[in-house]
Design a protein around this motif. Structure first.
Motif, PDB file in Angstrom:
ATOM      1  N   VAL A 199      43.227  34.887  38.377  1.00  0.00           N
ATOM      2  CA  VAL A 199      44.331  35.322  37.514  1.00  0.00           C
ATOM      3  C   VAL A 199      44.426  36.839  37.495  1.00  0.00           C
ATOM      4  O   VAL A 199      45.520  37.404  37.592  1.00  0.00           O
ATOM      5  N   ALA A 200      43.268  37.490  37.413  1.00  0.00           N
ATOM      6  CA  ALA A 200      43.283  38.956  37.396  1.00  0.00           C
ATOM      7  C   ALA A 200      43.869  39.494  38.696  1.00  0.00           C
ATOM      8  O   ALA A 200      44.689  40.421  38.679  1.00  0.00           O
ATOM      9  N   PRO A 250      41.126  42.058  41.796  1.00  0.00           N
ATOM     10  CA  PRO A 250      40.663  42.429  40.459  1.00  0.00           C
ATOM     11  C   PRO A 250      39.755  43.658  40.457  1.00  0.00           C
ATOM     12  O   PRO A 250      39.512  44.229  39.405  1.00  0.00           O
ATOM     13  N   TYR A 251      39.288  44.070  41.623  1.00  0.00           N
ATOM     14  CA  TYR A 251      38.392  45.209  41.656  1.00  0.00           C
ATOM     15  C   TYR A 251      39.122  46.502  41.961  1.00  0.00           C
ATOM     16  O   TYR A 251      38.521  47.523  42.241  1.00  0.00           O
ATOM     17  N   LEU A 252      40.442  46.453  41.878  1.00  0.00           N
ATOM     18  CA  LEU A 252      41.292  47.527  42.387  1.00  0.00           C
ATOM     19  C   LEU A 252      40.984  48.903  41.829  1.00  0.00           C
ATOM     20  O   LEU A 252      40.864  49.864  42.557  1.00  0.00           O
ATOM     21  N   VAL A 276      48.798  46.944  29.799  1.00  0.00           N
ATOM     22  CA  VAL A 276      48.346  45.668  29.242  1.00  0.00           C
ATOM     23  C   VAL A 276      47.642  44.854  30.311  1.00  0.00           C
ATOM     24  O   VAL A 276      46.556  44.306  30.105  1.00  0.00           O
ATOM     25  N   VAL A 277      48.256  44.786  31.493  1.00  0.00           N
ATOM     26  CA  VAL A 277      47.649  44.015  32.584  1.00  0.00           C
ATOM     27  C   VAL A 277      46.300  44.597  32.958  1.00  0.00           C
ATOM     28  O   VAL A 277      45.313  43.877  33.107  1.00  0.00           O
ATOM     29  N   SER A 326      40.919  43.988  33.500  1.00  0.00           N
ATOM     30  CA  SER A 326      39.644  44.685  33.665  1.00  0.00           C
ATOM     31  C   SER A 326      38.586  44.125  32.737  1.00  0.00           C
ATOM     32  O   SER A 326      37.441  43.934  33.134  1.00  0.00           O
ATOM     33  N   LEU A 327      38.956  43.855  31.492  1.00  0.00           N
ATOM     34  CA  LEU A 327      37.995  43.281  30.554  1.00  0.00           C
ATOM     35  C   LEU A 327      37.473  41.948  31.063  1.00  0.00           C
ATOM     36  O   LEU A 327      36.272  41.686  31.096  1.00  0.00           O
TER      37      LEU A 327
END
Lengths: 310, 262, 350
Positions: free
Chosen positions: C89-90, C105-107, C256-257, C262-263
């Motif tokens: 999802v991330a 997600p590691y961007l 927000v994204v 990241s969290l």
């Protein structure tokens, strides 16, 4: 109730064994300052740290090659049902594909152990086995020679072979003393202990370093360990400059190093050790462990010195 | 007729360079203002400033509300911009694209309501796009695509419609089609339209008034007759032209005064 | 035609939803059934049912076998589902927010930051402690967040404030720097290098219920937020400018994204290490199968990602049993051919 029965059973078994080693150790042990056991005192339950072993384990799994050697040396062999893939001594140990580096809790549990010995807690193996209510004893790598004796004794207590373990420990101590005495004429010789071809070394603050120190040898790596890690990385320049009298290779099997490969290294041919033929390959498996065979390292050194004519 | 859009002393600068200076214009409901001028005059910048997309000094009022007092969504509900080179996501259907026009009425986490769908249907219907609703936009012809872009802007239900070069890359037939459509819609819905155009002949035909922009300033505002004069075009476009007037309107003919000798 | 258009608009085809749920169930059952100890699958299933509140079923497994299922296998399967869902999802949300098909997600330096935090703890010898405040996951989590904050601080300081490109570039810079530091730290102590690599390649071996319970709220909350952003991400596909003209605060959406993703990602990597490729493979696959709208991509990435990681964990456990492949190796193994397939099958750009 159940525990009491086990206790009685254990004592009866001990007495019934009536092995000569038990009676012998009862006399020799009396003069030792280490663990004192008599055949009459209850050996179980045993508590070491957080671990409590209620009764003499019959299905021990060792995932530490050093622990394996120790267990078999103290006569706990019949209690060991499986050892890890790296345990290769003594011959005939029940070697399996269990890994001590990458332990798989389920695979260990599949063998139904009542005690598991590991040398470190990777993969949360302690917690994992704990969740399955299997006792785990962590015996980490020795940092000093006394650590090795301590481990021997703990393994002895925990497997119900305290007396035999104490005997082994004192034998080790005696061997060290004897061999060190033989090396006394060479006291003060400077050495470089090579862990791998990228010049990682072990200083005198490590277990191996302590063994060498027993023989009175001086470690050239001590000067380079500003971080105090015990395992600094040296450079070729540093080693050539320090000009060690002896070079010990612990990377003969893993990395194919020997006297001729070392002599072939640029700038190394002038080092005293190379010129005098004192580049000594050690048995990787003994040099990487801290078990009862460790005194053999000193034997190898004595033999090499003799061969080189010093 | 009330003023739909008013700007006073509008200025836009990038660093030290002024793209627009002291621009003051007014457009009423139902009125069509055409903005003409040479390349680099600041026409697109003007539209972006009115839409609130470029940081500007001066006053911009949309429906008598200063743009600074409006939230983004309120602003998007008042003014819709059809850009010159829109980004059309590949594979998106006409319906989905036009539905995007309802965004100003939806909260961050909200999804479209049936009324949004109804309004979109409505818009598709008036632009004759119902049959193409499920087609991906990249498969449409130029004219159809332009109608879709306008449709999205109309779905925003804003009173002010800004069109940046709405007829570029359209053939003459489709040019007329789109402009006629916009003309019809602005009368029907009382829209205020501001468009930039580079084709001066067409620019004179559809808008009610023209504003000539040059080097970031408004040179003159008036009817096509008043603005498109040979003097103005020579002074600001650096072009030599001849203006023909007939019953239908004005034709601007570029002329060649000197030919290079062989 | 008109009748079709007036029906309420749903872009998530129901059949894909069903397929997704089915895959999750299948992956879970397979994960429970397989392990070095061979247990009859029917009994395994009964054992799990027995744990449902108010349900009492006798599964016929010995206490130790039951413990193996409940204490070892089930938390691991659940962890795989949670981590896989979160990363997917991330990744999908990042791809939408940055309009970049290679976003994962590691961007923004999350991987490098988490890696540095974990390496510092491992080298300092802090891994033997677990418990509520276990230092390793905490350090990884903190490292990841510090990296993102750094990236944002750098990316927002340029003239093109917080545009997608400037953030990505800042992310690359931060990641490179943190990776360099991490490599230096890891080389300080040669005997922990192996452990560091194991962490970096990712593993679910240490999954316990404790870890699952810590991860669960992060995954649930952040995934919910990201999926709720699906419509807005669709709007972003027309570009920052046009989205702005449609009333969207593009920077706010991106923020927000980034915060939510990241969290969630930081929490996931803090327990599982850096499992690569999941955040790219899964959203792209979903895109190919179910369309480009984020209303499909995000929810389906959640389900497919969960199933994907549970399956790859299964493979990681089986292939060289009883030893395990680092799960990052298995996902990377899938990654290469996957990209080739995407390349060949996409006639239009993604």
């Amino acid at each position: 109730m159940k525990r009491g029965l086990w206790l009685v059973g254990a004592v009866v078994a001990l007495a019934a064994c009536g092995s000569s080693s038990t009676t012998l150790s009862a006399t020799t042990v009396a003069s030792e300052s280490s663990v004192v056991t008599t055949a009459a005192a209850p050996a179980f339950p045993v508590t070491i740290g957080d671990v409590t072993i209620p009764s003499k384990p019959a299905r021990v799994i060792s995932l530490s090659p050093t622990a394996t050697e120790m267990l078999f040396a103290m006569g706990a062999g019949p209690q060991v049902v499986a050892v890890d893939d790296q345990s290769d001594y003594p011959a005939g140990v029940p070697r399996t594909d269990l890994s001590g580096f990458n332990p798989n809790v389920e695979a260990i549990a599949a063998k139904n152990p009542d005690l598991v010995v590991v040398s470190n807690d990777t993969n949360n193996v302690v917690a994992g086995l704990g969740a399955l209510k299997i006792a785990v004893l962590v015996e980490p790598a020795a940092a000093t020679i006394d650590d090795s004796y301590k481990e021997m004794n703990e393994l002895g207590r925990v497997t119900g072979n305290a007396a035999a373990a104490a005997t082994e420990a004192s034998m080790m101590k005696q061997q060290f003393a004897d061999l060190a005495a033989q090396l006394a004429p060479h006291k003060g010789l400077r050495y470089y202990h090579e862990l791998d071809p990228t010049y990682y070394t072990a200083t005198s603050k490590t277990f191996l370093g302590a063994v060498y120190a027993l023989a009175g040898l001086a470690n050239i790596g001590d000067a380079a360990d500003s971080g105090g890690t015990g395992y600094p990385q040296l450079s070729a320049e540093f080693i050539v400059n320090a000009n060690p009298d002896v070079v010990f290779l612990a990377d003969t099997i893993c990395c194919g190093q020997n006297a001729s490969t070392v002599a072939a290294r640029d700038g190394w041919s002038q080092i005293a050790a190379v010129r005098n033929g004192l580049v000594i390959g050690l048995d990787d498996s003994i040099a990487s462990r801290w078990g009862p065979r460790t005194p053999q390292l000193l034997e190898a050194i004595i033999a090499a010195f003799k061969k080189a004519g010093i | 007729m009330s003023t739909a859009m008013r700007c006073v002393g509008l200025g836009v600068s990038v660093g030290a360079r002024a793209l627009l200076s002291d621009v003051s214009l007014e457009v009423e409901e139902g009125e069509w203002l055409g903005v003409v001028g040479p390349n680099g005059a600041g026409k697109s910048t003007l539209l972006r400033a009115i839409a609130g997309l470029a940081p500007a000094t001066g006053v911009v009022e949309l429906d008598a509300r200063p743009i600074g007092t409006l939230t983004r969504r309120e602003r998007a509900q008042r003014v819709a911009l059809v850009p010159q080179t829109p980004t059309v996501p590949s594979g998106m259907t006409v319906l989905d694209y036009v539905l995007l026009g309802r965004t100003p009425y939806l909260g961050f986490f909200a999804v479209e309501a049936p009324t949004d769908l109804d309004i979109t249907n409505d818009v598709l219907g008036s632009l004759d796009l119902l049959e193409l609703a499920s087609r991906p936009i990249d498969t449409l012809s130029g004219g159809e695509r332009q109608r879709v872009l306008v449709a999205r802007a109309l779905a925003q239900q804003s009173r002010i419609l800004l069109l940046d070069e709405p007829t570029t890359a359209l053939d003459i037939g489709h040019q007329q089609e789109v402009l006629e459509l916009i003309d019809k819609l602005r009368y029907e819905r009382g829209l205020a339209v501001v468009s930039t155009m580079h084709d001066l002949t067409i620019a004179a035909q559809y808008p009610d008034r023209l504003a000539l922009l040059s080097a970031g300033r408004v040179v003159t505002v008036g009817t096509g007759d008043e603005v498109l004069t040979e003097e103005h075009l020579a002074a600001h476009y650096g072009a030599t032209v001849r203006i023909l007037r007939d019953a239908d309107g004005i034709v601007v003919i570029p002329t060649r005064t000197k030919r290079p000798s062989r | 035609m008109i009748a079709t258009l007036t029906r309420p608009h749903s872009r998530l085809p129901a059949r894909w939803l069903v397929i997704g749920v089915g895959l999750v169930v299948l992956a879970s059952l397979a994960g429970l059934a397989v392990g070095p100890v061979s247990l009859p699958i029917g009994r395994v299933f009964l054992e799990v049912i027995d744990h449902i509140p108010f349900v009492r079923v006798h599964s016929g497994l010995s206490p130790r076998q039951a413990d193996i299922v409940w204490q070892l296998r089930l938390p691991r399967v659940v962890m795989g589902l949670l981590v896989g869902a979160m990363l997917s999802v991330a990744g999908g949300a990042y791809q939408g927010a940055f309009r970049n098909p290679l976003a994962d997600p590691y961007l923004l330096g999350v991987a490098a930051g988490a890696g540095l935090g974990a390496t510092v703890v491992i080298v300092a010898g802090g891994t033997t402690r677990s418990g509520i405040v276990a230092p390793l996951p905490l350090a990884a989590f903190a490292g990841a967040l510090v990296a993102v904050v750094l990236t944002y601080a750098l990316g927002a300081s340029g003239e093109r404030r917080r545009s997608a490109t400037s953030l990505v570039l800042a992310g690359v810079a931060v990641a490179s720097f943190l990776t360099a530091v991490q490599t230096w730290v890891q080389q300080r102590k040669s005997d922990t290098i192996r452990e560091v690599f194991t962490w970096i390649l990712g593993r679910l071996t240490t999954a316990s219920w404790h870890d699952v319970l810590i991860l669960l709220p992060y995954v649930v909350v952040t995934s919910a937020i990201l999926i709720a952003c699906r419509r807005v991400l669709d709007v972003l596909s027309v570009g920052d400018d046009e989205a702005s003209s449609l009333g969207v605060n593009v920077n706010q959406v991106r923020l927000v994204v980034v915060v939510a993703a990241s969290l969630g990602t930081a929490a996931a990597v803090s327990v599982s290490g850096l499992i690569a490729f999941v955040g790219i493979i899964v959203p792209h696959t979903v895109r190919l199968l179910a369309g480009r709208s984020y209303r499909s991509i995000l929810p389906l990435s959640l389900l497919f990602g969960a199933a994907f990681l549970a399956f790859t964990d299964l493979l990681a456990r089986i292939v060289i049993s009883p030893a395990e492949l680092p799960i990052g190796v298995v996902t990377a193994f899938f990654g290469a051919p996957f990209f080739l397939i995407v390349l060949r099958s996409s006639r239009t750009s993604p």
